[in-house]
Design a protein around this motif. Structure first.
Motif, PDB file in Angstrom:
ATOM      1  N   VAL A  79       0.572   5.353   0.058  1.00 28.68           N
ATOM      2  CA  VAL A  79      -0.263   6.636   0.259  1.00 28.68           C
ATOM      3  C   VAL A  79       0.575   7.847   0.203  1.00 28.68           C
ATOM      4  O   VAL A  79       1.627   8.036   0.809  1.00 28.68           O
ATOM      5  CB  VAL A  79      -1.117   6.500   1.697  1.00 28.68           C
ATOM      6  N   LEU A 116     -11.209   4.408   0.933  1.00 29.54           N
ATOM      7  CA  LEU A 116     -11.412   3.623  -0.243  1.00 29.54           C
ATOM      8  C   LEU A 116     -12.800   2.997  -0.280  1.00 29.54           C
ATOM      9  O   LEU A 116     -13.569   2.993  -1.366  1.00 29.54           O
ATOM     10  CB  LEU A 116     -10.501   2.324  -0.387  1.00 29.54           C
ATOM     11  N   PHE A 167      -2.212  11.949   2.165  1.00 27.10           N
ATOM     12  CA  PHE A 167      -3.450  11.764   3.090  1.00 27.10           C
ATOM     13  C   PHE A 167      -3.065  12.070   4.375  1.00 27.10           C
ATOM     14  O   PHE A 167      -2.420  11.345   5.158  1.00 27.10           O
ATOM     15  CB  PHE A 167      -3.687  10.392   2.880  1.00 27.10           C
ATOM     16  N   VAL A 222      -7.287   4.823   5.587  1.00 25.43           N
ATOM     17  CA  VAL A 222      -6.933   4.828   4.011  1.00 25.43           C
ATOM     18  C   VAL A 222      -8.110   3.524   3.695  1.00 25.43           C
ATOM     19  O   VAL A 222      -8.731   4.031   2.640  1.00 25.43           O
ATOM     20  CB  VAL A 222      -5.681   4.561   3.778  1.00 25.43           C
ATOM     21  N   VAL A 251       0.726  -1.051   0.015  1.00 21.11           N
ATOM     22  CA  VAL A 251      -0.082   0.080   0.047  1.00 21.11           C
ATOM     23  C   VAL A 251       0.884   1.127   0.040  1.00 21.11           C
ATOM     24  O   VAL A 251       1.577   1.303   0.890  1.00 21.11           O
ATOM     25  CB  VAL A 251      -0.806   0.022   1.202  1.00 21.11           C
ATOM     26  N   ILE A 290      -3.467   6.952  -3.599  1.00 23.10           N
ATOM     27  CA  ILE A 290      -3.581   5.527  -2.991  1.00 23.10           C
ATOM     28  C   ILE A 290      -3.386   4.380  -4.211  1.00 23.10           C
ATOM     29  O   ILE A 290      -3.900   4.335  -5.037  1.00 23.10           O
ATOM     30  CB  ILE A 290      -4.927   5.190  -2.385  1.00 23.10           C
ATOM     31  N   GLU A 291      -2.246   3.630  -3.770  1.00 27.93           N
ATOM     32  CA  GLU A 291      -1.801   2.615  -4.719  1.00 27.93           C
ATOM     33  C   GLU A 291      -1.835   1.249  -3.957  1.00 27.93           C
ATOM     34  O   GLU A 291      -1.125   1.022  -3.121  1.00 27.93           O
ATOM     35  CB  GLU A 291      -0.454   2.773  -5.259  1.00 27.93           C
TER      36      GLU A 291
END
Length: 397
Positions: free
Chosen positions: A8, A46, A11, A42, A6, A79-80
Motif C-alpha cells: 500500500v 477495495l 493511503f 484497505v 499486500v 494498492i497491490e
C-alpha cells in the motif's frame, strides 16, 4: 484463494507499507494510531471501489485530500495484491492486481489498473487487464494458444472512476477478473456492534451474518433451519466456551420479528438477547460467523477482545486459527488486537506488528525477528513478549 502479499502506498499513514508472506491467519498488533485500522480499511476500500466506484469509495472516507498520505498530495494511492487463483481447468496462478487511484481536474479517477501473471514455465508477467482512466484492454487467457496469438480487446468503460474489474468481471471468458471480482465482493470487514446484535429484526432471509451483527437472530434462524448439524455444533462450542449457556434458540416473537433466547443451565426458561451479557452475545456472534456454510473468502475483524472476559480470548484466537486451517483454500482471516491474552494463543508466524515513525507506519513480521524466534522456541508466549516490549515499537512506551 490466498493473499500472499499486500503493498500500500499513499493511503493515510501507510505511505509505503509491504506485508509479505501472509498466512491464512494473520494478527496485527501495535499501539493506538500505528495504522492497524487503516491497514484493515484497505480491504474495505477495495471492496467499496468494486461495489460502487472509486469516487464513492474515496468520498466515503472524507475525500481524496483526507485519504492520501500527508505530504503526498498530487500523487496517487496505490494498492497491490499478490494472490493465488485456481482456474477452472485445474491451473493455479499467482496473480498480481494493481490499482492506482488519483485525481484529474479534481475528479477521482482510476489512474491505473492491471491484472497480470506469468504464463507457462516462467518469463515476464503478462498484463491480461491493463487500463488507465476508463480506457484499456483485456485479454482472454487461452491455454491452447501461445502468448503471441492471444487477442487483445480494446475497451472503453462508462466512466474513469469505474473499475475494469467490475465491468469485465461479469464476463466469464475473463476468468481471472471474474474470479477476483467475486472474491472481493465476498470480503467481510467486520464492524460488529453489541447494540445492533441485540436487535429483534423483521423476519426474512439471512444467509450470512452482516458486518454490524444486526441480523444475528435471522442468521441463527437460517443455520437452525437450513443447516441443523452446523447449528448443533455451534451450540456445543458455545456451551464449551461460555459455561452455563445450555441452549440458544431463535424464536418468532409473534409480531413478525425474530429474537434470540439464551437459556442458562440453571433455569428452565431462557432470556432474550437484550437481557444477556455483552460477552455472551459477542462470543455467540463470532462462533456463528465462523460456522458459515459458505464462508467469506476474507474476514477482517478488529479488536475482538472488547466485552470478552480475558480467559475467553485464547479460546477465540484458537477458533479463528482453526477456521483458517479448516477452510484453508477458501478463507483467510485478519485480526487486529491490543490483547496479550489473545496473542498468547497465536503462533509467531501469524503475528505482524505496526509502528509509526515521523507520522508514517511500517510493518514487521514476528517470525523475521531472530530474538523473538529464539524466545518462542524456548517456550515464551508471544503475549508475554509483547508485554515485555520485545516487539519493538509496538506499544506506546
Amino acid at each position: 484463494m490466498r493473499i500472499h502479499s499486500v503493498r500500500v502506498r499513499n493511503f493515510k499513514s501507510l505511505r509505503d507499507v509491504h506485508m509479505r508472506d501472509i498466512p491464512n491467519f494473520a494478527v496485527l498488533i501495535g499501539a493506538n494510531g500505528t495504522g492497524k485500522s487503516t491497514f484493515i480499511d484497505v480491504f474495505g476500500f477495495l471492496r467499496d471501489c468494486l461495489s460502487g466506484n472509486a469516487r464513492t469509495a474515496v468520498h466515503k472516507r472524507a475525500g481524496f485530500a483526507q485519504l492520501v498520505s500527508r505530504g503526498r498530495e498530487g500523487e496517487d494511492i496505490a494498492i497491490e495484491l499478490k494472490l493465488d487463483l485456481a482456474f477452472a481447468d485445474g491451473r493455479e496462478r499467482r496473480v498480481t492486481y494493481l490499482l492506482e487511484i488519483g485525481e484529474r481536474d479534481r475528479r477521482v479517477v482510476v489512474k491505473r489498473e492491471q491484472l497480470r501473471w506469468t504464463r507457462g514455465g516462467g518469463g515476464k508477467p503478462f498484463n491480461f487487464l491493463d487500463f488507465a482512466e476508463g480506457r484499456g484492454s483485456a485479454v482472454e487467457d487461452r491455454p491452447d494458444l501461445q502468448e503471441t496469438a492471444l487477442r487483445r480487446e480494446e475497451v472503453l468503460l462508462d466512466a474513469p472512476e469505474i473499475l475494469a474489474l467490475k465491468a469485465l468481471g461479469q464476463l466469464k471468458r475473463f476468468e481471472a477478473a471474474s474470479q477476483l471480482r467475486e472474491l472481493i465482493e465476498g470480503w467481510q470487514v467486520s464492524d460488529f456492534r453489541i447494540d445492533k446484535a441485540r436487535m429483534e429484526p423483521d423476519a426474512g432471509p439471512a444467509e450470512h451474518l452482516n458486518e454490524d451483527g444486526s441480523n444475528l437472530a435471522l442468521y441463527a434462524q437460517f443455520l437452525h433451519e437450513e443447516h441443523p448439524a452446523l447449528f448443533s455444533d455451534l451450540l456445543r462450542r458455545m456451551a464449551d466456551r461460555v459455561p452455563g449457556v445450555a441452549e440458544v434458540t431463535p424464536e418468532d416473537t409473534g409480531d413478525g420479528r425474530i429474537a434470540l433466547r439464551f437459556r442458562d443451565a440453571a433455569f428452565r426458561k431462557g432470556f432474550l438477547a437484550r437481557y444477556v451479557s455483552d460477552g455472551t452475545i459477542k462470543m455467540f456472534a463470532y462462533l456463528a460467523l465462523l460456522s458459515d456454510p459458505a464462508p467469506h473468502p476474507l474476514l477482517c475483524i478488529e479488536e475482538p477482545e472488547n466485552q470478552l472476559y480475558p480467559n475467553l480470548l485464547p479460546i477465540l484466537a484458537e477458533e479463528f486459527a482453526a477456521y483458517a486451517r479448516r477452510r484453508r483454500d477458501h478463507a483467510q482471516v485478519f485480526v487486529t488486537t491490543h490483547s496479550p491474552d489473545f496473542l498468547a494463543a497465536v503462533p509467531l508466524e501469524s503475528i505482524y506488528w505496526l509502528r509509526k515513525h515521523e507520522g508514517f507506519s511500517s510493518i514487521a513480521r514476528g517470525a523475521d525477528d531472530r530474538q523473538l524466534r529464539a524466545l518462542v522456541a524456548e517456550g515464551d508466549q508471544p503475549g508475554w513478549l509483547w508485554r515485555q516490549g520485545l516487539f519493538r515499537g509496538a506499544d506506546p512506551a
